[in-house]
Scaffold this active site. Structure first.
Site, PDB file in Angstrom:
ATOM      1  N   HIS A 269      -3.279   4.126   7.163  1.00 46.46           N
ATOM      2  CA  HIS A 269      -2.780   4.260   6.861  1.00 46.46           C
ATOM      3  C   HIS A 269      -0.858   4.280   7.289  1.00 46.46           C
ATOM      4  CE1 HIS A 269      -5.375   3.460   3.252  1.00 46.46           C
ATOM      5  NE2 HIS A 269      -5.624   3.813   3.843  1.00 46.46           N
TER       6      HIS A 269
ATOM      7  N   ASP B  33       0.448  -0.981   0.317  1.00 45.58           N
ATOM      8  CA  ASP B  33       0.174   0.368   0.158  1.00 45.58           C
ATOM      9  C   ASP B  33       0.874   1.549  -0.312  1.00 45.58           C
ATOM     10  OD1 ASP B  33      -2.215   2.002   0.093  1.00 45.58           O
ATOM     11  OD2 ASP B  33      -2.241   1.405   2.282  1.00 45.58           O
TER      12      ASP B  33
END
Length: 547
Positions: A367, A194
């Site tokens: 994140h 990611d």
């Protein structure tokens, strides 16, 4: 493609935020990871959302052996019903993710046609002959997220999913560092990781850092507190519930998706709140304002969400009351910044005290930031690296980080949607490019809206529309002067003068026309409108014959 080659094809999520979908293919068997949607950009007028391009899969339906969903956010689940319209394959998901999928598929009437296998983080799944998948828990802004170790005959691929290394997560379940280290001992051929926060230095703060900010909001608010968040942000719901108890407020939820998700999360044990704390929206609206907090959807400024309707005074259930404290507990998704700012301004106009990320720490990202990204690379020690999930600038920056930690530049590949990557005999190479374009969903229309239609909508929105109707008799002569109608263009005296000039020009074209009359008239009208106004409205010509 050679039978001993692993092919990886991103159908979404590369060069954009959202619509994440990855295809893993080996010897005529396919594993799909995630089926997400993306929110439309500002110039995509009338579009509800965007889904991955599944052209590559349409002739390979029988090859698809399974679909794994890493977690319950819309950018990883939102296209599931559209994928299932094309492909009949079993779904694998953790309990909370499976519950959210079941609710979504039930609302669309296809749950009975779908097989969902519930797995737990740490389980190993055998999918088809060639994919052995080790699931591992990752911390994110929704519980029950997983990453994947995909063992194939070509090698081990680690697919991170959305993750962060939060040492004090709200659910007290940190990411599985031990499993990541175990992968490195087995030898990781490639890491797909990611990239959303690749531009942010340092570490992403823990989810718990927002609690002091919310305590301050609750302490200072004299009236109702309305908190807007994603409907799937279960961890935020838990935090608000805990703080509501501390400040002697009852908690209500507004919005169908949020109410449904609360029921599922409570039933499965992912949201620990008592029946005494939760009240209905109707009850909340009849209580003293300083005794309630309402959680709702709309943190991205979506016009049809609860908060979006509150901002313009069109919400049916309740309205903004001067003195309300409204908190936007989210970060604007790229492309939504204008909508969020507009919503905030409108809420201020209606007398609310609005609190958002720029002025108070009421949101923290789910994140990983740069140092966590580097740690993941060190833990897994991949031979090759492919950044995923993010705009091109995020992918490029993530690739730079990989180079910084020692992965050779020739072993790093930044790819975009549709560009396949192939692994044969331990070597990576670029493969064929397949369709990976936007598929627009507009109401019940899926894929029927072309870029040309969007351009026409943009023209109408920015410049207006001019309609010209020409009526001819049976002798081919105009039965009356050209009828000109405008919408969103000039009005009043200027409009009448312009119509006279335009009619005169149309008459000239009719005298000298010797080809495509409709095209010639349209060109002439466009030219005269631009000459007189320096604007380019959408011009439509209608030619009819009357008796």
């Amino acid at each position: 493609m050679k039978s001993d080659t692993l092919r990886i094809i991103p159908l979404g999520g590369m060069g954009e935020v959202g619509r994440n979908m990855m295809v893993y293919e080996y010897n005529r068997e396919i594993l799909i990871v995630d089926t997400g949607l993306m929110f439309p950009e500002n110039d995509m007028l009338g579009i509800d959302y965007i889904i991955p391009d599944m052209t590559y899969l349409k002739n390979k339906r029988d090859w698809v052996k399974g679909i794994i969903i890493t977690h319950g956010h819309e950018d990883h689940t939102g296209a599931i019903r559209h994928v299932l319209d094309e492909i009949n394959a079993p779904i694998y998901a953790t309990p909370l993710t499976a519950g959210l999928l079941e609710a979504k598929l039930s609302r669309n009437g296809i749950l009975d046609k779908t097989t969902i296998h519930v797995v737990n983080a740490g389980d190993t799944i055998n999918i088809g002959k060639y994919f052995k998948v080790d699931t591992f828990h990752v911390s994110h802004s929704i519980p029950d997220g997983i990453g994947l170790g995909i063992e194939t005959p070509a090698g081990l691929i680690v697919h991170s999913g959305d993750y962060k290394f939060d040492h004090t997560p709200v659910d007290n379940w940190p990411s599985d560092y031990a499993k990541l280290a175990e992968f490195s001992k087995r030898g990781v051929l490639a890491l797909l990781s990611d990239s959303t926060n690749s531009e942010r230095p340092g570490w992403t703060p823990s989810e718990r850092v927002i609690e002091p900010a919310f305590n301050k909001v609750f302490s200072e608010a004299k009236g109702r507190i309305i908190i807007a968040s994603f409907a799937s942000l279960i961890s935020r719901m838990q935090q608000i519930a805990n703080i509501a108890i501390k400040h002697n407020r009852k908690l209500a939820f507004a919005g169908t998706s949020m109410v449904d998700n609360v029921k599922i999360a409570r039933k499965l044990g992912y949201l620990d709140v008592s029946d005494e704390l939760i009240i209905t929206l109707d009850q909340a609206l009849n209580m003293s304002h300083d005794k309630v907090v309402i959680m709702c959807t709309g943190s991205q400024g979506e016009p049809t969400s609860i908060l979006g309707r509150l901002a313009v005074g069109k919400n049916r259930s309740f309205d903004v009351i001067p003195g309300d404290t409204i908190v936007l507990s989210s970060h604007p998704i790229p492309g939504n910044e204008e909508a969020v700012s507009r919503t905030i301004n409108r809420l201020f106009e209606r007398g609310a005290n609005v609190i958002y990320e720029a002025i108070a720490p009421v949101h923290v990202s789910g994140h990983a930031s740069q140092e966590e990204m580097k740690l993941l690379m060190h833990l897994t020690k991949p031979k090759y690296f492919i950044p995923i999930h993010g705009e091109l600038r995020h992918l490029v920056q993530h690739a730079r980080l990989a180079k910084e930690v020692g992965i050779p530049e020739e072993n790093i590949s930044v790819v975009q949607n549709g560009q396949s990557v192939e692994f044969t005999n331990g070597k990576m190479r670029m493969g064929e490019t397949f369709p990976g374009s936007y598929i627009f969903v507009d109401g019940s229309n899926v894929g029927d809206i072309s870029p040309d239609v969007l351009r026409e909508r943009e023209m109408m929105a920015e410049e207006g529309i001019v309609l010209v109707n020409l009526l001819f008799n049976q002798k081919g002569q105009l039965s009356c002067e050209p009828q000109i109608h405008t919408r969103g263009f000039l009005v009043g005296r200027d409009e009448e003068e312009l119509k006279l000039i335009t009619r005169s020009k149309i008459q000239e074209v009719l005298i000298h026309a010797n080809g495509n009359l409709q095209k010639d008239v349209e060109k002439a009208v466009r030219n005269v409108l631009y000459t007189e106004t320096r604007r380019r409205p959408l011009v439509l010509i209608s030619i009819c014959e009357v008796n």
